[in-house]
Design a protein around this motif. Structure first.
Motif, PDB file in Angstrom:
ATOM      1  N   HIS A 139       0.900  -1.179   0.165  1.00  0.00           N
ATOM      2  CA  HIS A 139       0.014  -0.038   0.066  1.00  0.00           C
ATOM      3  C   HIS A 139       0.914   1.306  -0.054  1.00  0.00           C
ATOM      4  O   HIS A 139       0.392   2.370  -0.039  1.00  0.00           O
ATOM      5  N   ASP A 140       2.174   1.024   0.375  1.00  0.00           N
ATOM      6  CA  ASP A 140       3.042   2.112   0.141  1.00  0.00           C
ATOM      7  C   ASP A 140       3.463   2.643  -1.236  1.00  0.00           C
ATOM      8  O   ASP A 140       3.693   3.872  -1.424  1.00  0.00           O
ATOM      9  N   PRO A 143      -1.216   2.957  -3.105  1.00  0.00           N
ATOM     10  CA  PRO A 143      -2.201   3.023  -1.658  1.00  0.00           C
ATOM     11  C   PRO A 143      -3.736   2.896  -2.267  1.00  0.00           C
ATOM     12  O   PRO A 143      -4.504   2.578  -1.361  1.00  0.00           O
ATOM     13  N   LEU A 145      -4.930   0.401  -3.453  1.00  0.00           N
ATOM     14  CA  LEU A 145      -5.406  -0.956  -3.642  1.00  0.00           C
ATOM     15  C   LEU A 145      -6.105  -1.167  -2.185  1.00  0.00           C
ATOM     16  O   LEU A 145      -6.838  -2.233  -2.025  1.00  0.00           O
ATOM     17  N   LEU A 146      -5.843  -0.436  -1.222  1.00  0.00           N
ATOM     18  CA  LEU A 146      -6.815  -0.752   0.137  1.00  0.00           C
ATOM     19  C   LEU A 146      -8.183  -0.700  -0.034  1.00  0.00           C
ATOM     20  O   LEU A 146      -8.878   0.365  -0.423  1.00  0.00           O
ATOM     21  N   THR A 240      -5.795 -10.412   0.648  1.00  0.00           N
ATOM     22  CA  THR A 240      -6.028  -9.786  -0.853  1.00  0.00           C
ATOM     23  C   THR A 240      -7.216 -10.394  -1.534  1.00  0.00           C
ATOM     24  O   THR A 240      -7.273 -11.676  -1.249  1.00  0.00           O
ATOM     25  N   LEU A 265      -6.232  -5.682   0.588  1.00  0.00           N
ATOM     26  CA  LEU A 265      -5.824  -5.301  -0.648  1.00  0.00           C
ATOM     27  C   LEU A 265      -7.023  -5.786  -1.704  1.00  0.00           C
ATOM     28  O   LEU A 265      -7.382  -6.838  -1.513  1.00  0.00           O
TER      29      LEU A 265
END
Length: 295
Positions: A139-140, A143, A145-146, A240, A265
Motif C-alpha cells: 500500500h506504500d 495506496p 489498492l486498500l 487480498t 488489498l
C-alpha cells in the motif's frame, strides 16, 4: 526520486520488489514504474508465476539470502516490498546465509520449521532490514489498492448476509489470533470453513465440493470474510482479493465477500466489481470500529 504513492515525500535509493505467486507483484511493478521508479524484481524460484520482461530482474531461491543481499548491493537497493504468495517454506539445506545472518541460522531454521506465518514474515523483514534496506508495504507503493468501507459494487449485503458477516468476523479473528489464516466462510450463521495453509481459493473450492456433496445447505448462501491477523505487520501478507476470488465465491454459491477496510488489498478493482455485479453478489469493506461494521 519520489516513492510511488507518496507524493512530495522523497526517499533515496532504488526500490526492489520480491515477487511470489499471484498478480500483485506485476501490479506493483507497473505502479512503481508509472510513479517514476525503476523497480528491480527478484522472482522467487518455483513461486513467481508472472514474467517481468522489460524490468531489471533476477530469479533467486526464497532461502538465498546471500544472493538477495548481493543483488541489493550491486543495484543500490534501499527499499524493498515483499509481494505475492509463497507456497513452500525453504528446507534448511536451501538456505544460503550472508555473513551477518550466519550466526542467526539456527534460529532461522527453527522459525521456518515450527513457527506460524506471521512469525516467519517478521523474521524475513528483520533479515532484509539487516541488509540495510527499508521494508515497505504494498500500500506504500499503490495506496489505491486498500479496500474502502461499504459496498464496492451495486449489490449490498442483506439481513442474513450481515449475520454471516458477524459470524465470519468472529471466526476469522480467532483464526488470526492463532496465526493460522485470514479467512472464514459462514453459511446460515454457521461457520463451515476456515482458511489454513491451502489459502483462500482452495478453501472456497472445498466449500463448493461440500455443497455438491450436500454437506452444506443449498438454500442458504453465505459469506467469505477476510481479516488481518490481530498483530499482523501491514508490510507483508495483507488479506487480498481479486476477480478470481469472485469466481470462487460464485462457484461456492456464496452471496458475497467482506474484507477489512484499510487493511486488505483489492486487485483489479474495476474487473472485480464488474464480475460481482454480473453475478449478483456483493463485495464490501468492513470496519470493526464502526457501528454495524460500517455497512
Amino acid at each position: 526520486m519520489v516513492a510511488a504513492g507518496a507524493p512530495g515525500q522523497a526517499r533515496e535509493g532504488r526500490l526492489a520488489i520480491i515477487a511470489g505467486k499471484g498478480f500483485l507483484p506485476a501490479y506493483l511493478a507497473d505502479a512503481a514504474r508509472v510513479a517514476g521508479e525503476d523497480p528491480f524484481i527478484i522472482q522467487l524460484k518455483d513461486e513467481a508465476d508472472h514474467r517481468f520482461d522489460g524490468f531489471d530482474h533476477v530469479s533467486l531461491g526464497v532461502g538465498d539470502l546471500s544472493g538477495i543481499e548481493k543483488s541489493f548491493r550491486e543495484r543500490g537497493i534501499c527499499r524493498v516490498v515483499m509481494s505475492g504468495g509463497v507456497a513452500r517454506r525453504p528446507e534448511w539445506r536451501d538456505i544460503h546465509p550472508t555473513f551477518k545472518t550466519l550466526i542467526k541460522l539456527p534460529s532461522v531454521v527453527r522459525t521456518l520449521l515450527s513457527a506460524g506465518d506471521d512469525a516467519v514474515l517478521q523474521m524475513v523483514i528483520k533479515l532484509i532490514e539487516a541488509m540495510g534496506c527499508e521494508v515497505l508495504g504494498a500500500h506504500d507503493i499503490a495506496p489505491g489498492l486498500l479496500a474502502k468501507v461499504g459496498p464496492l459494487g451495486q449489490v449490498s449485503p442483506g439481513g442474513d448476509d450481515l449475520r454471516d458477516i458477524e459470524r465470519g468476523v468472529e471466526a476469522a479473528s480467532a483464526l488470526g489470533n492463532l496465526d493460522i489464516g485470514q479467512g472464514a466462510v459462514s453459511v446460515g450463521g454457521r461457520v463451515v470453513a476456515l482458511e489454513g495453509v491451502e489459502g483462500t481459493d482452495r478453501m472456497m473450492q472445498r466449500v463448493a465440493e461440500l455443497r455438491a456433496e450436500g454437506r452444506i445447505s443449498t438454500r442458504r448462501k453465505g459469506v467469505l470474510v477476510k481479516l488481518c491477523k490481530l498483530h499482523q505487520d501491514m508490510r507483508a501478507d495483507l488479506p487480498t482479493i481479486g476477480p478470481s476470488t469472485v469466481e470462487h465465491a460464485v462457484a461456492a454459491g456464496l452471496a458475497g465477500i467482506a474484507v477489512e477496510a484499510g487493511r486488505a488489498l483489492v486487485l483489479e478493482e474495476a474487473k472485480l466489481i464488474k464480475a460481482a455485479d454480473a453475478h449478483g453478489i456483493f463485495v464490501c469493506g468492513i470496519d470493526q470500529a464502526l457501528p454495524s461494521r460500517g455497512l
